[in-house]
Design a protein around this motif. Structure first.
Motif, PDB file in Angstrom:
ATOM      1  N   UNK A 290      29.118  13.246  23.476  1.00  0.00           N
ATOM      2  CA  UNK A 290      30.368  12.801  22.860  1.00  0.00           C
ATOM      3  C   UNK A 290      30.193  11.427  22.227  1.00  0.00           C
ATOM      4  N   UNK A 291      29.436  10.549  22.898  1.00  0.00           N
ATOM      5  CA  UNK A 291      29.210   9.214  22.332  1.00  0.00           C
ATOM      6  C   UNK A 291      28.426   9.288  21.026  1.00  0.00           C
ATOM      7  N   UNK A 292      27.710  10.398  20.804  1.00  0.00           N
ATOM      8  CA  UNK A 292      26.974  10.596  19.557  1.00  0.00           C
ATOM      9  C   UNK A 292      27.728  11.553  18.632  1.00  0.00           C
ATOM     10  N   UNK A 293      29.036  11.716  18.872  1.00  0.00           N
ATOM     11  CA  UNK A 293      29.938  12.503  18.033  1.00  0.00           C
ATOM     12  C   UNK A 293      29.584  13.976  17.997  1.00  0.00           C
ATOM     13  N   UNK A 294      28.966  14.459  19.042  1.00  0.00           N
ATOM     14  CA  UNK A 294      28.745  15.897  19.200  1.00  0.00           C
ATOM     15  C   UNK A 294      29.828  16.377  20.162  1.00  0.00           C
ATOM     16  N   UNK A 295      30.976  16.769  19.624  1.00  0.00           N
ATOM     17  CA  UNK A 295      32.194  16.921  20.430  1.00  0.00           C
ATOM     18  C   UNK A 295      32.400  18.334  20.964  1.00  0.00           C
ATOM     19  N   UNK A 296      31.868  19.342  20.308  1.00  0.00           N
ATOM     20  CA  UNK A 296      32.102  20.731  20.698  1.00  0.00           C
ATOM     21  C   UNK A 296      30.925  21.219  21.530  1.00  0.00           C
ATOM     22  N   UNK A 297      31.136  21.328  22.828  1.00  0.00           N
ATOM     23  CA  UNK A 297      30.019  21.588  23.746  1.00  0.00           C
ATOM     24  C   UNK A 297      30.291  22.809  24.615  1.00  0.00           C
ATOM     25  N   UNK A 298      29.295  23.656  24.728  1.00  0.00           N
ATOM     26  CA  UNK A 298      29.267  24.756  25.695  1.00  0.00           C
ATOM     27  C   UNK A 298      27.867  24.711  26.308  1.00  0.00           C
ATOM     28  N   UNK A 299      27.757  24.133  27.492  1.00  0.00           N
ATOM     29  CA  UNK A 299      26.457  23.809  28.086  1.00  0.00           C
ATOM     30  C   UNK A 299      26.289  24.487  29.442  1.00  0.00           C
TER      31      UNK A 299
END
Length: 794
Positions: free
Chosen positions: A559-568
């Motif tokens: 999120x801090x690197x603006x990768x907001x959509x996560x399914x991990x």
């Protein structure tokens, strides 16, 4: 590890070329990675004499030197502070190629033409010294090629050694393999000592307070030494090993370390501080200044050499500043010790140092090679430093480390290798490697202490194989043993689970399992994590007790690197301290975490990831392994919002948890977006084993659908109603599904409406209306009795 080709030839007498030596050693497991000519930077470099020096107008730091190379006289601009008329120097002629790919050309400096270059040791690749030009002996012949004058037509062999071969960290160790390959005896340098009458034991005493840290410590005393430069033959061996000559005493200790593999240390006896040597562990926060001038704060993990009052060296790592050998030193206290390898590792980590000495002790020196090493060094100090060696070695060795015996069967060796070697040849190889061999059919091999890697019969078989040459072992005509390595179900499950989870649109996280101690305490305050003794950083100080700890770190990072959509997801391990039976607990788990939006496609718009993305994925995983459905039981958690916090149960036991993180947790990780997580054990899948698909015939007879809506208390769980209806409906209730949950104006306060659809069907025949109504009546009666339910007509 770097060593001179000529040094190996000197120790073995082989007449192979440098390339053949490198190839043969590589094939036997002592891998030579590189061969370099020592004279690679000495082509077109000759001995020259400085005839004249003139200043250059407007330049204070450079001058014009007139030099003679035996054939012509040249003008060369030089900036070295030590250049002088009459000096013999190395002159790089036009076309010479020096260190750093410097090619010598005619150049003009301040309008003056310079033809060549007077060189320092660094430019010739001899050392890092570049404070001034290299000064040659006055007797050097002008015009002679420098490599010929220095007798430096040699090769440097660079070896990439495996960690178990500590014996190969020396010229003798590598030469031992080379001699065995050539079937010759190794020529270890002879030691000739002329001791004086005075006894070393009358001058110094040795005591060891911690035998675990230092099982053996020996000392010699040498008086009347004269400090000066080492002879060139000694300097050459040190230079080709990648070290820098310092002085004759220091160079001798380095030479013996490179030769024998056993580090030594020379103290100035007059500056030592007392006549006793005491080996102990450092005191907590004890201060000590090492030879490099750095002051360190120590811990009890550090092994110290002391004078009974203060520390004089960190054992096996580095000496102290106050007792180092100086130009004025005349009396030497020579140390040769054997230190515990794990203790050396701890010591050098505390100091933040890696030295040639610590590298050898950490990998394992020879406890019984001390006497030869210290005598060899003392003999050289006697020969090269005019030292007088006192009689005897003051040796503290309370518990001698003895060689060990390994049983060796020649027949088994041939069976394993697929060879027909004679027993005599096997014995010859092992004896060339300096093992003692006794016995006939079943041999007893006494392994020397410089080979701690030889513990089992298979280790000795490997020694035979690498000396005869792996290329000489015949190809097998038939297989011995299985043709494949069977896989474990647990590994297969992880592969299948990854396939299922990635197919559901999840990306895999891979984590090392170490987290910050404060984070572990925040997430699991009631669980004591396993602490790491020497963590790389405070952020990696403990082993994680749940996968959520590392998963949230990954979410925060993305999120801090603006990768907001996560399914991990991660399939990883958690770690707990020993249980009541002192068994360490490690458990494999799966974690799923979602936040942000599910991506859009041509058919569906983007939507927020939510709780049901987790349950849907879990259901797919459960269905893939044909397991009965898990249950979600509402449960309070410090992690999750109370409205979305569940215990994952399977087979009547808790296997994990699922929910939406509350603001307290999200604030700790500086996350503002909603985050949903499920974490559960893989044990249900492992216990179930390989899934078996069973055929179920398609229904032949029609179904009868009945809906029922009831009003119950708000606290009543819908899942309990569905389960109770299934149980009461029995084998006729093919399926029971919740399709409505309502609270509003038509429902009394404190109540809610729950509606379920029941599909009745029999595999034996058509159901009559009377049969269906009778079973539906049983369901209604059960709901009224067990849940105090009110049946809704509308």
């Amino acid at each position: 590890m770097k060593i001179s080709y000529n040094w190996l030839v000197e120790l073995t007498g082989v007449d192979w070329s440098a390339e053949e030596v490198a190839d043969r050693l590589t094939l036997c497991g002592t891998a030579c990675e590189e061969i370099e000519s020592t004279s690679r930077y000495m082509d077109k470099v000759v001995v020259a004499e400085v005839l004249d020096l003139k200043p250059i107008e407007g330049a204070d730091k450079i001058c014009l030197a007139t030099v003679n190379d035996g054939a012509s006289t040249f003008d060369v601009v030089c900036g070295a502070p030590n250049v002088a008329v009459g000096m013999k120097v190395p002159l790089a002629q036009i076309g010479a190629k020096l260190v750093g790919d410097i090619v010598i050309k005619k150049v003009k400096i301040r309008g003056i033409e310079s033809t060549g270059m007077i060189c320092s040791e660094r430019e010739l690749g001899l050392s890092e010294s570049h404070e001034g030009i290299m000064e040659l002996d006055t007797g050097a012949k002008v015009g002679q090629p420098l490599a010929e004058y220095l007798d430096f037509n040699d090769y440097i062999l660079t070896f990439e050694l495996t960690p178990n071969r500590a014996d190969s960290l020396s010229a003798i160790g590598i030469a031992r393999d080379l001699a065995a390959l050539a079937e010759v005896e190794i020529k270890r340098p002879k030691v000739e000592l002329n001791e004086i009458e005075e006894k070393a034991s009358d001058v110094v005493s040795v005591a060891i307070e911690d035998l675990n840290a230092c099982p053996r410590y020996a000392a010699r005393v040498i008086r009347g030494v004269k400090i000066g430069p080492s002879p060139w033959w000694l300097q050459k061996k040190i230079i080709t090993a990648g070290m820098r000559p310092i002085s004759n005493i220091v160079d001798i200790t380095n030479l013996v370390m490179l030769e024998c593999g056993h580090p030594l240390h020379a103290f100035d006896l007059d500056r030592f501080g007392s006549n006793e040597v005491i080996v102990r562990l450092a005191k907590d926060k004890e201060k000590f200044t090492t030879l490099d001038g750095q002051t360190h704060e120590l811990t009890p993990d550090v092994t110290m050499i002391t004078n009974g009052k203060t520390g004089v060296a960190v054992g096996g790592v580095m000496g102290g500043l106050d007792s180092e050998v100086e130009d004025s030193t005349t009396n030497i206290l020579l140390e040769a010790a054997y230190f515990n390898a794990p203790m050396i590792r701890k010591s050098r980590r505390v100091l933040g140092l890696v030295t040639e000495s610590s590298n050898r002790f950490e990998k394992g020196a020879d406890p019984n090679g001390i006497e030869y090493a210290i005598d060899r060094a003392a003999a050289l100090m006697q020969e090269l430093c005019s030292g007088q060696v006192l009689t005897g070695v003051v040796d503290c060795y309370p518990k001698k480390i003895e060689p060990w015996d390994v049983t060796f069967r020649p027949g088994q060796c041939n069976r394993v290798l697929g060879t027909t070697l004679a027993t005599e040849r096997m014995v010859e190889i092992l004896e060339l490697l300096q093992c003692q061999v006794t016995g006939d059919e079943k041999l007893t091999i006494t392994v020397p202490t410089f080979r701690p890697d030889l513990e089992r019969e298979i280790d000795l078989i490997e020694e035979v194989a690498r000396i005869i040459g792996f290329d000489d072992i015949p190809d097998a005509q038939e297989n011995i043993g299985p043709l494949f390595t069977p896989s474990h179900f647990e590994d297969d499950f992880k592969v299948d689970a990854r396939r299922t989870l990635t197919g559901a649109g999840f990306d895999e996280m891979i984590h090392h399992g170490m987290v910050e101690g404060k984070l572990a305490q925040f997430m699991e305050p009631k669980v004591a994590p396993i602490k790491i003794l020497n963590p790389v950083s405070e952020d990696l100080g403990v082993m994680r007790t749940c996968l959520a700890q590392s998963a949230l770190n990954v979410v925060q990072h993305n999120i801090s690197h603006r990768n907001l959509d996560l399914r991990l997801f991660e399939i990883g391990r958690v770690y707990y301290p020993p249980d009541k039976n002192d068994n360490w607990v490690e458990e494999d788990r799966i974690v799923l975490v979602v936040t942000g939006n599910y991506p859009s496609d041509w058919r569906n718009p983007a939507r927020p990831n939510d709780f049901y993305d987790l349950t849907g994925t879990m259901t797919a995983l459960w269905n893939n392994y044909k397991l009965p459905r898990y249950e979600l039981i509402p449960a309070s958690s410090d992690w999750f919002d109370q409205e979305i916090s569940f215990d994952i149960q399977y087979g009547g036991r808790s296997v994990g948890r699922i929910g939406q993180f509350n603001q307290k947790v999200l604030k700790r990780f500086e996350i503002k977006e909603p985050v949903f997580l499920a974490e559960f054990s893989i044990m249900p899948f492992i216990e179930a084993g390989t899934p078996v698909a069973r055929f179920k015939p398609l229904p032949v007879f029609p179904a009868a659908l009945r809906d029922i809506a009831v009003v119950v208390d708000l606290t009543t769980k819908a899942g309990e109603i569905v389960s109770a209806v299934k149980k009461t409906g029995g084998d006729l209730a093919e399926s029971v599904k919740l399709f409505d949950l309502y609270t509003g104006k038509q429902i009394p306060k404190g109540k809610k409406s729950i509606a379920v659809a029941i599909n009745y069907r029999s595999a034996k025949g058509n159901l009559s209306s009377e049969e269906v109504d009778a079973r539906q009546g049983d369901v209604v009666a059960m709901l009224k009795k067990n849940f105090n339910a009110e049946i809704r007509d509308k």
